[in-house]
Design an enzyme around this catalytic site. Sequence first.
Site, PDB file in Angstrom:
ATOM      1  N   GLU A   1       9.126  18.410 -24.740  1.00 25.20           N
ATOM      2  CA  GLU A   1       8.456  18.821 -23.775  1.00 25.20           C
ATOM      3  C   GLU A   1       9.239  20.596 -23.071  1.00 25.20           C
ATOM      4  OE1 GLU A   1       5.923  17.072 -22.767  1.00 25.20           O
ATOM      5  OE2 GLU A   1       6.063  15.150 -23.738  1.00 25.20           O
TER       6      GLU A   1
ATOM      7  N   HIS B   1      -1.037  16.453 -26.712  1.00 22.02           N
ATOM      8  CA  HIS B   1      -0.940  14.853 -26.523  1.00 22.02           C
ATOM      9  C   HIS B   1      -2.034  14.972 -27.045  1.00 22.02           C
ATOM     10  CE1 HIS B   1       2.501  16.391 -24.264  1.00 22.02           C
ATOM     11  NE2 HIS B   1       2.734  15.041 -23.361  1.00 22.02           N
TER      12      HIS B   1
ATOM     13  N   HIS C   1      -1.077  11.486 -28.692  1.00 23.84           N
ATOM     14  CA  HIS C   1      -1.413  10.274 -28.651  1.00 23.84           C
ATOM     15  C   HIS C   1      -1.740   9.183 -29.487  1.00 23.84           C
ATOM     16  CE1 HIS C   1      -1.365  10.490 -23.683  1.00 23.84           C
ATOM     17  NE2 HIS C   1       0.231  10.740 -24.490  1.00 23.84           N
TER      18      HIS C   1
ATOM     19  N   ASN D   1      -0.755  19.019 -21.093  1.00 27.52           N
ATOM     20  CA  ASN D   1      -1.444  17.804 -21.954  1.00 27.52           C
ATOM     21  C   ASN D   1      -1.435  18.415 -23.225  1.00 27.52           C
ATOM     22  OD1 ASN D   1      -1.357  15.695 -20.407  1.00 27.52           O
ATOM     23  ND2 ASN D   1      -3.660  16.347 -19.629  1.00 27.52           N
TER      24      ASN D   1
ATOM     25  N   HIS E   1       7.800   9.568 -28.004  1.00 24.38           N
ATOM     26  CA  HIS E   1       6.538  10.425 -27.623  1.00 24.38           C
ATOM     27  C   HIS E   1       6.728  11.582 -28.020  1.00 24.38           C
ATOM     28  CE1 HIS E   1       3.177  11.609 -25.307  1.00 24.38           C
ATOM     29  NE2 HIS E   1       4.687  12.103 -23.721  1.00 24.38           N
TER      30      HIS E   1
ATOM     31  N   ARG F   1      -3.567  21.509 -14.225  1.00 21.21           N
ATOM     32  CA  ARG F   1      -2.534  20.521 -14.540  1.00 21.21           C
ATOM     33  C   ARG F   1      -2.815  19.620 -16.038  1.00 21.21           C
ATOM     34  NH1 ARG F   1       0.366  15.727 -11.213  1.00 21.21           N
ATOM     35  NH2 ARG F   1       1.338  15.071 -13.003  1.00 21.21           N
TER      36      ARG F   1
ATOM     37  N   LYS G   1       6.537  23.106 -13.939  1.00 23.85           N
ATOM     38  CA  LYS G   1       5.832  21.768 -13.790  1.00 23.85           C
ATOM     39  C   LYS G   1       5.564  21.444 -12.274  1.00 23.85           C
ATOM     40  CE  LYS G   1       4.603  17.131 -14.369  1.00 23.85           C
ATOM     41  NZ  LYS G   1       4.549  16.127 -15.555  1.00 23.85           N
TER      42      LYS G   1
ATOM     43  N   ARG H   1       0.839  -0.994  -0.110  1.00 20.76           N
ATOM     44  CA  ARG H   1       0.101   0.068   0.183  1.00 20.76           C
ATOM     45  C   ARG H   1       1.197   1.352   0.061  1.00 20.76           C
ATOM     46  NH1 ARG H   1      -3.312  -2.830   2.930  1.00 20.76           N
ATOM     47  NH2 ARG H   1      -4.642  -3.780   2.645  1.00 20.76           N
TER      48      ARG H   1
ATOM     49  N   GLU I   1      -5.882  16.818 -11.677  1.00 22.73           N
ATOM     50  CA  GLU I   1      -5.626  17.058 -12.827  1.00 22.73           C
ATOM     51  C   GLU I   1      -7.443  17.533 -12.342  1.00 22.73           C
ATOM     52  OE1 GLU I   1      -3.401  15.375 -16.166  1.00 22.73           O
ATOM     53  OE2 GLU I   1      -5.027  15.751 -17.044  1.00 22.73           O
TER      54      GLU I   1
ATOM     55  N   LYS J   1       2.623  11.365 -11.419  1.00 25.00           N
ATOM     56  CA  LYS J   1       1.857  10.713 -12.340  1.00 25.00           C
ATOM     57  C   LYS J   1       2.570   8.795 -12.568  1.00 25.00           C
ATOM     58  CE  LYS J   1      -1.042  13.410 -15.271  1.00 25.00           C
ATOM     59  NZ  LYS J   1      -1.864  13.722 -16.507  1.00 25.00           N
TER      60      LYS J   1
HETATM   61  N1  GLY Z   1       2.680  14.853 -18.070  1.00 26.68           N
HETATM   62  C1  GLY Z   1       1.711  15.324 -17.827  1.00 26.68           C
HETATM   63  C2  GLY Z   1       1.622  15.654 -16.383  1.00 26.68           C
HETATM   64  O1  GLY Z   1       2.735  15.328 -15.680  1.00 26.68           O
HETATM   65  O2  GLY Z   1       0.547  15.992 -16.064  1.00 26.68           O
END
Ligand code: GLY
Length: 383
Positions: A199, A262, A266, A259, A280, A255, A241, A135, A251, A157
Amino acid sequence: MGPAHGTMTAFSTIVVALGERSYEIRIGRGLIAEAGTHLAPLLGARGTGAEMIVVTDRNVAEHHLGGLEDSLRASGISSRTIILQPGEQSKDFAHLARLMDDLIGAGLTRDSMVVALGGGVVGDLAGFAAAIALRGVDLVQIPTTLLAQVDSSVGGKTGINTAHGKNLVGAFYQPRMVLADVTALETLPRRELLAGYAEILKYGLIGDAGFFAWLEEHGAALIEGDAAARMEAVARSCRAKAQVVAADEVEHGERALLNLGHTFGHAMEAETGFSDRLLHGEAVAMGMVLAFELSAQMGLCPEADAKRLRAHLEAVGLAADAAGYGFTADALIGHMRHDKKMRGGRITFILAHGIGEAVIAPDVEPAQVERLLTRALAAHGAG
Ligand code: GLY
């Protein structure tokens, strides 16, 4: 020879402010060789008897594992290492299950700390394993690619891919520290460096026109190896960031700006089977151009800003044009319909009022996207 135990060379610090879960991103040269000194204090009352489990991949291990292990040993930290197969295919349930077995089977305890040494795949997989093993055990990220240093290692993430798409299973799980050693970038293939650069550019495009202009001036030097420019760009990216993550960790809102490019990206990655045909960051670069062109088509953004972005990508050697890949508008839109950002028949895009002024557009009509893609994908060779 590594540095003497206890020494630390100068580094920059950026704090991700999340209350009790706040942590530092430390950016500098030679941080892997000094990792033990940085990490030992995190063990706190557990003492250095608590074990660190380094998760890395074969390629990264070749360049950086010895230095990290020596440094941990010099600080009296016991560690063991799990080495994964390199590549995106490791980010699935089967590899997660094997990693969990390796971690738990070898005696992981709540006092252990998982150290993810590598790029985005290692960080996502090891991070998710750390989030769910027992956990949750402590996690440290030591990103070795540009993409991981400026994006994936920061902000918590973690996750894996499923047959239905990328990153569809995962958790927000913040590390205790991020150590970004820019000397690791020296062994990175140029193609991966450029993909990570996309990025970096994203932060300028989202909210910092001054940073975009700085990159227009220094981006080429950064790519060629200018260490000061790399430090500065990684630090500015992480600062941007960190601010977004501190304001909207999971998010619900802003946040999503991260993207940018993206949703298109994607879809293009899905169409090329998430293979080496399109990395990517390369997909994100072309996706950001499409996002600016969609913004211009919808009258939100001056056409000149889309052109300026395109010109900069071309100047540094990143493809701006999605037209050479044989994609069709239908196929890309088909993938977007399965994206996490799809709601009620409409697709959420990150659009822009200009460079440095990105906005969340939750209600973009598929017809607008189709018009753009039909035009953009047919324009190959048209300049
Ligand atoms: N790569 C996008 C984020 O971390 O929200």
